[in-house]
Design a protein around this motif. Structure first.
Motif, PDB file in Angstrom:
ATOM      1  N   PRO A  25       0.807  -1.232   0.000  1.00  0.00           N
ATOM      2  CA  PRO A  25       0.000   0.000   0.000  1.00  0.00           C
ATOM      3  C   PRO A  25       0.831   1.269   0.000  1.00  0.00           C
ATOM      4  N   PHE A  26       1.964   1.279   0.700  1.00  0.00           N
ATOM      5  CA  PHE A  26       2.726   2.518   0.825  1.00  0.00           C
ATOM      6  C   PHE A  26       3.579   2.804  -0.404  1.00  0.00           C
ATOM      7  N   ILE A  27       3.918   1.779  -1.161  1.00  0.00           N
ATOM      8  CA  ILE A  27       4.544   2.030  -2.466  1.00  0.00           C
ATOM      9  C   ILE A  27       3.557   2.766  -3.359  1.00  0.00           C
ATOM     10  N   PHE A  28       2.332   2.272  -3.390  1.00  0.00           N
ATOM     11  CA  PHE A  28       1.339   2.845  -4.295  1.00  0.00           C
ATOM     12  C   PHE A  28       0.783   4.170  -3.786  1.00  0.00           C
ATOM     13  N   ILE A  29       0.782   4.381  -2.482  1.00  0.00           N
ATOM     14  CA  ILE A  29       0.435   5.701  -1.950  1.00  0.00           C
ATOM     15  C   ILE A  29       1.420   6.741  -2.494  1.00  0.00           C
ATOM     16  N   GLY A  40      -0.487   4.786 -14.247  1.00  0.00           N
ATOM     17  CA  GLY A  40      -0.386   3.928 -15.424  1.00  0.00           C
ATOM     18  C   GLY A  40      -0.202   2.457 -15.109  1.00  0.00           C
ATOM     19  N   TYR A  41      -0.664   1.628 -16.031  1.00  0.00           N
ATOM     20  CA  TYR A  41      -0.605   0.176 -15.827  1.00  0.00           C
ATOM     21  C   TYR A  41       0.823  -0.361 -15.847  1.00  0.00           C
ATOM     22  N   THR A  42       1.678   0.256 -16.646  1.00  0.00           N
ATOM     23  CA  THR A  42       3.065  -0.229 -16.724  1.00  0.00           C
ATOM     24  C   THR A  42       3.751  -0.128 -15.376  1.00  0.00           C
ATOM     25  N   LEU A  43       3.652   1.041 -14.741  1.00  0.00           N
ATOM     26  CA  LEU A  43       4.274   1.214 -13.421  1.00  0.00           C
ATOM     27  C   LEU A  43       3.565   0.387 -12.358  1.00  0.00           C
ATOM     28  N   LEU A  44       2.279   0.131 -12.540  1.00  0.00           N
ATOM     29  CA  LEU A  44       1.568  -0.734 -11.598  1.00  0.00           C
ATOM     30  C   LEU A  44       2.179  -2.131 -11.592  1.00  0.00           C
ATOM     31  N   VAL A  45       2.367  -2.687 -12.779  1.00  0.00           N
ATOM     32  CA  VAL A  45       2.935  -4.043 -12.891  1.00  0.00           C
ATOM     33  C   VAL A  45       4.378  -4.058 -12.394  1.00  0.00           C
ATOM     34  N   LEU A  46       5.164  -3.073 -12.826  1.00  0.00           N
ATOM     35  CA  LEU A  46       6.565  -3.015 -12.406  1.00  0.00           C
ATOM     36  C   LEU A  46       6.674  -2.809 -10.893  1.00  0.00           C
ATOM     37  N   GLY A  47       5.792  -1.986 -10.334  1.00  0.00           N
ATOM     38  CA  GLY A  47       5.807  -1.752  -8.889  1.00  0.00           C
ATOM     39  C   GLY A  47       5.508  -3.008  -8.104  1.00  0.00           C
ATOM     40  N   VAL A  48       4.541  -3.782  -8.580  1.00  0.00           N
ATOM     41  CA  VAL A  48       4.205  -5.047  -7.907  1.00  0.00           C
ATOM     42  C   VAL A  48       5.382  -6.012  -7.963  1.00  0.00           C
ATOM     43  N   PHE A  49       5.987  -6.155  -9.141  1.00  0.00           N
ATOM     44  CA  PHE A  49       7.129  -7.066  -9.283  1.00  0.00           C
ATOM     45  C   PHE A  49       8.305  -6.617  -8.423  1.00  0.00           C
ATOM     46  N   ALA A  50       8.560  -5.313  -8.385  1.00  0.00           N
ATOM     47  CA  ALA A  50       9.674  -4.805  -7.584  1.00  0.00           C
ATOM     48  C   ALA A  50       9.436  -5.072  -6.100  1.00  0.00           C
ATOM     49  N   ALA A  51       8.229  -4.789  -5.630  1.00  0.00           N
ATOM     50  CA  ALA A  51       7.923  -4.962  -4.209  1.00  0.00           C
ATOM     51  C   ALA A  51       7.990  -6.424  -3.796  1.00  0.00           C
ATOM     52  N   ARG A  55      10.880  -8.163  -1.371  1.00  0.00           N
ATOM     53  CA  ARG A  55      10.481  -8.815  -0.120  1.00  0.00           C
ATOM     54  C   ARG A  55      10.864 -10.294  -0.122  1.00  0.00           C
ATOM     55  N   ASN A  56      10.696 -10.972  -1.269  1.00  0.00           N
ATOM     56  CA  ASN A  56      11.100 -12.376  -1.354  1.00  0.00           C
ATOM     57  C   ASN A  56      12.597 -12.538  -1.108  1.00  0.00           C
ATOM     58  N   PHE A  57      13.388 -11.609  -1.653  1.00  0.00           N
ATOM     59  CA  PHE A  57      14.824 -11.643  -1.415  1.00  0.00           C
ATOM     60  C   PHE A  57      15.122 -11.519   0.083  1.00  0.00           C
ATOM     61  N   ALA A  58      14.500 -10.522   0.724  1.00  0.00           N
ATOM     62  CA  ALA A  58      14.752 -10.285   2.145  1.00  0.00           C
ATOM     63  C   ALA A  58      14.317 -11.474   2.993  1.00  0.00           C
ATOM     64  N   MET A  59      13.142 -12.014   2.719  1.00  0.00           N
ATOM     65  CA  MET A  59      12.632 -13.135   3.513  1.00  0.00           C
ATOM     66  C   MET A  59      13.432 -14.406   3.239  1.00  0.00           C
ATOM     67  N   GLY A  60      13.804 -14.623   1.973  1.00  0.00           N
ATOM     68  CA  GLY A  60      14.595 -15.809   1.650  1.00  0.00           C
ATOM     69  C   GLY A  60      15.934 -15.802   2.361  1.00  0.00           C
ATOM     70  N   LEU A  61      16.605 -14.655   2.329  1.00  0.00           N
ATOM     71  CA  LEU A  61      17.899 -14.538   3.007  1.00  0.00           C
ATOM     72  C   LEU A  61      17.731 -14.676   4.512  1.00  0.00           C
ATOM     73  N   ASN A  62      16.671 -14.086   5.044  1.00  0.00           N
ATOM     74  CA  ASN A  62      16.418 -14.187   6.478  1.00  0.00           C
ATOM     75  C   ASN A  62      16.182 -15.628   6.914  1.00  0.00           C
ATOM     76  N   ILE A 103      16.556  -6.133  -9.447  1.00  0.00           N
ATOM     77  CA  ILE A 103      17.502  -5.260 -10.160  1.00  0.00           C
ATOM     78  C   ILE A 103      17.041  -5.040 -11.601  1.00  0.00           C
ATOM     79  N   GLY A 104      16.557  -6.114 -12.236  1.00  0.00           N
ATOM     80  CA  GLY A 104      16.080  -6.001 -13.617  1.00  0.00           C
ATOM     81  C   GLY A 104      14.880  -5.085 -13.746  1.00  0.00           C
ATOM     82  N   VAL A 105      13.938  -5.203 -12.821  1.00  0.00           N
ATOM     83  CA  VAL A 105      12.756  -4.337 -12.844  1.00  0.00           C
ATOM     84  C   VAL A 105      13.164  -2.882 -12.615  1.00  0.00           C
TER      85      VAL A 105
END
Length: 285
Positions: A25-29, A40-51, A55-62, A103-105
């Motif tokens: 929510p706070f990314i999109f706020i 725009g839809y492009t940034l919506l999709v990219l924002g979801v993938f980035a977030a 988070r998956n990286f952080a949780m996986g490493l943790n 990084i790619g996103v």
């Protein structure tokens, strides 16, 4: 086929995918405010993938770093990183893949997002080790999620605005505050294993007081965000509603430590969603 489905479920449980609700929510706020409406839809999709990838990286490493700790803690001993469902190489590959996706996103979004992706990953990864030597781990977790609004405004404007810093500071103290409450569950375990959580070092009373102070700062910084961004009544109502929900969270925890899960997941989850909806109303109406 069922084997792959089960593996997906195991990774979902590893990172607790449903808890992405705290940062999204706070990314999109930030993106809505930066774009003064729909971005725009492009940034919506990219924002979801980035977030999600961050988070998956952080949780996986943790989960990889905490295998020895989780195996000893009765509350976490059934997690897939310690009960044999996911081995260490699988978790490492999962973590690295998500890092490269992030990084790619970021590269696709804009150059500033790409340059910032590396220090962001460094911050996200550092949390996994902080609790082994410093009680600042709660703040580091807050910073990890507090980077979300900064990422959102960078995606839209390719710059960091003062109001986004206020929004980010609010998220930092919001997350650090509820992480303090959540860590009360493991206070005795942390003491026995010399882990540097605030509850294990300073006790439950000090933890409750510090968490309340952090959440007061949260409300102050969110109010400053609404003012500096030139938002309207709905945004200030979002801040007031946040204050009420955080007060209720503290009421639940102080009344009964067994209600910590309810306070952590339910109240905070609804807070982020409500804040987002009210900011949308503010921009639409």
């Amino acid at each position: 086929m069922q084997r792959y489905i089960n593996k997906i479920k195991d990774f979902n449980e590893l990172v607790m995918f449903e808890h992405s609700i705290f940062s999204l929510p706070f990314i999109f706020i930030a993106m809505i405010v930066a774009a003064d409406g729909w971005f725009g839809y492009t940034l919506l999709v990219l924002g979801v993938f980035a977030a999600i990838s961050a988070r998956n990286f952080a949780m996986g490493l943790n989960r990889f770093a905490d295998r020895d700790i989780d195996a000893q803690n009765p509350r976490t001993s059934s997690r897939p990183n310690v009960d044999g469902r996911l081995d260490a190489p699988s978790i490492i590959i999962f973590t690295l893949v998500n890092a490269f996706v992030f990084i790619g996103v970021a590269y696709i979004i804009n150059p500033l997002a790409f340059y910032l992706s590396f220090p962001i990953l460094l911050v996200l990864g550092s949390y996994s080790y902080f609790k082994r030597f410093s009680s600042l781990a709660h703040i580091v977790l807050g910073i990890s999620l507090g980077l979300a609004p900064i990422a959102g405004v960078v995606a839209v404007l390719a710059e960091i605005t003062p109001w986004s810093v206020m929004l980010s500071l609010g998220v930092i103290f919001w997350v650090a505050g509820f992480d303090l409450l959540y860590s009360l569950q493991d206070m005795e375990f942390d003491k026995q294993n010399n882990l540097y959580s605030v509850p294990s070092k300073y006790g439950s009373d000090a933890t409750l007081l510090l968490s309340a102070f952090f959440h007061i700062l949260t409300v102050v910084f969110w109010a400053l965000f609404a003012w500096m961004a030139g938002l309207g009544l709905f945004a200030f109502f979002a801040v007031m509603l946040g204050a009420v929900m955080l007060s209720y969270e503290h009421y639940l925890v102080r009344k009964d430590f067994t209600k910590i899960d309810r306070a952590f997941f339910t109240v905070n989850g609804y807070l982020g969603i409500a804040f987002f909806i009210l900011i949308v109303f503010d921009k639409v109406l």
